[in-house]
Design a protein around this motif. Structure first.
Motif, PDB file in Angstrom:
ATOM      1  N   SER A  20     -21.436 -51.331  95.943  1.00 21.04           N
ATOM      2  CA  SER A  20     -21.517 -49.886  95.717  1.00 21.04           C
ATOM      3  C   SER A  20     -20.183 -49.226  96.035  1.00 21.04           C
ATOM      4  CB  SER A  20     -22.600 -49.279  96.612  1.00 21.04           C
ATOM      5  OG  SER A  20     -22.187 -49.336  97.970  1.00 21.04           O
ATOM      6  N   GLU A  21     -20.092 -47.975  95.614  1.00 17.07           N
ATOM      7  CA  GLU A  21     -18.894 -47.194  95.908  1.00 17.07           C
ATOM      8  C   GLU A  21     -18.696 -47.061  97.412  1.00 17.07           C
ATOM      9  OE1 GLU A  21     -21.345 -46.136  93.886  1.00 17.07           O
ATOM     10  OE2 GLU A  21     -20.453 -45.760  91.922  1.00 17.07           O
ATOM     11  N   GLU A  22     -19.792 -46.868  98.143  1.00 14.03           N
ATOM     12  CA  GLU A  22     -19.709 -46.710  99.594  1.00 14.03           C
ATOM     13  C   GLU A  22     -19.143 -47.963 100.253  1.00 14.03           C
ATOM     14  OE1 GLU A  22     -22.495 -45.977  97.879  1.00 14.03           O
ATOM     15  OE2 GLU A  22     -22.751 -43.819  98.165  1.00 14.03           O
ATOM     16  N   MET A  24     -17.167 -50.144  98.838  1.00 13.70           N
ATOM     17  CA  MET A  24     -15.761 -50.235  98.441  1.00 13.70           C
ATOM     18  C   MET A  24     -14.905 -49.343  99.332  1.00 13.70           C
ATOM     19  SD  MET A  24     -13.853 -51.720  96.222  1.00 13.70           S
ATOM     20  CE  MET A  24     -12.141 -51.617  95.809  1.00 13.70           C
ATOM     21  N   VAL A  25     -15.333 -48.121  99.540  1.00 12.37           N
ATOM     22  CA  VAL A  25     -14.586 -47.179 100.381  1.00 12.37           C
ATOM     23  C   VAL A  25     -14.574 -47.675 101.832  1.00 12.37           C
ATOM     24  CG1 VAL A  25     -14.533 -44.812 101.271  1.00 12.37           C
ATOM     25  CG2 VAL A  25     -14.972 -45.237  98.843  1.00 12.37           C
ATOM     26  N   LEU A  42     -12.495 -49.003  91.606  1.00 16.03           N
ATOM     27  CA  LEU A  42     -13.061 -47.657  91.787  1.00 16.03           C
ATOM     28  C   LEU A  42     -13.073 -46.874  90.478  1.00 16.03           C
ATOM     29  CD1 LEU A  42     -11.579 -46.559  95.220  1.00 16.03           C
ATOM     30  CD2 LEU A  42     -13.990 -46.928  94.680  1.00 16.03           C
ATOM     31  N   MET A  45     -15.863 -48.062  88.381  1.00 13.33           N
ATOM     32  CA  MET A  45     -17.162 -47.645  88.910  1.00 13.33           C
ATOM     33  C   MET A  45     -17.487 -46.205  88.512  1.00 13.33           C
ATOM     34  SD  MET A  45     -17.202 -49.128  92.775  1.00 13.33           S
ATOM     35  CE  MET A  45     -17.903 -50.716  93.152  1.00 13.33           C
ATOM     36  N   PHE A  46     -16.454 -45.359  88.472  1.00 10.89           N
ATOM     37  CA  PHE A  46     -16.665 -43.948  88.170  1.00 10.89           C
ATOM     38  C   PHE A  46     -16.536 -43.620  86.690  1.00 10.89           C
ATOM     39  CE2 PHE A  46     -15.044 -43.501  92.678  1.00 10.89           C
ATOM     40  CZ  PHE A  46     -16.299 -43.269  93.216  1.00 10.89           C
ATOM     41  N   ILE A  51     -19.805 -37.744  87.841  1.00  6.91           N
ATOM     42  CA  ILE A  51     -19.508 -38.045  89.236  1.00  6.91           C
ATOM     43  C   ILE A  51     -20.382 -37.164  90.122  1.00  6.91           C
ATOM     44  CG2 ILE A  51     -17.708 -38.012  90.998  1.00  6.91           C
ATOM     45  CD1 ILE A  51     -15.698 -38.575  88.800  1.00  6.91           C
ATOM     46  N   ASP A  55     -19.972 -39.069  95.304  1.00  7.61           N
ATOM     47  CA  ASP A  55     -18.803 -39.750  94.757  1.00  7.61           C
ATOM     48  C   ASP A  55     -17.551 -38.904  94.941  1.00  7.61           C
ATOM     49  OD1 ASP A  55     -20.424 -41.852  93.992  1.00  7.61           O
ATOM     50  OD2 ASP A  55     -20.548 -41.205  91.892  1.00  7.61           O
ATOM     51  N   LEU A  58     -16.370 -39.238  98.455  1.00  5.17           N
ATOM     52  CA  LEU A  58     -15.693 -40.507  98.698  1.00  5.17           C
ATOM     53  C   LEU A  58     -14.259 -40.477  98.162  1.00  5.17           C
ATOM     54  CD1 LEU A  58     -18.562 -42.989  97.782  1.00  5.17           C
ATOM     55  CD2 LEU A  58     -17.746 -42.404 100.082  1.00  5.17           C
ATOM     56  N   ILE A  59     -14.102 -39.947  96.957  1.00  4.96           N
ATOM     57  CA  ILE A  59     -12.773 -39.835  96.344  1.00  4.96           C
ATOM     58  C   ILE A  59     -11.879 -38.943  97.201  1.00  4.96           C
ATOM     59  CG2 ILE A  59     -11.508 -38.944  94.350  1.00  4.96           C
ATOM     60  CD1 ILE A  59     -14.045 -39.785  92.681  1.00  4.96           C
TER      61      ILE A  59
END
Length: 75
Positions: A20-22, A24-25, A42, A45-46, A51, A55, A58-59
């Motif tokens: 997931s994005e989370e 990755m961050v 990333l 993913m987006f 978004i 998201d 996170l960015i």
């Protein structure tokens, strides 16, 4: 050509390892660095979807950390 293949391999390894994005961050902040491969993952993913507010948060966290010098960009 070798540099392109290495980035491409890193991209696929990162994409398959991260769920997931989370995650990755979290990986980026745990290592305190972001690679071109991380950036590519990333972006993929987006891409193609709207978004969410989460998201965007996170960015913004990554952007703020880069500006403040808490993250390094590495190759």
């Amino acid at each position: 050509m070798l540099g392109y293949a290495a980035v491409s391999l890193d991209f696929w390894v990162n994409l398959m390892a991260i769920q997931s994005e989370e995650e990755m961050v979290a990986k980026i902040f745990a290592t305190r660095r972001i690679t071109r491969a991380d950036q590519s993952v990333l972006m993929s993913m987006f891409a193609g979807s709207s978004i969410s507010n989460n998201d965007k948060m996170l960015i913004n966290q990554i952007y703020d950390a880069l500006i403040q010098g808490r993250l390094r960009v590495v190759e």
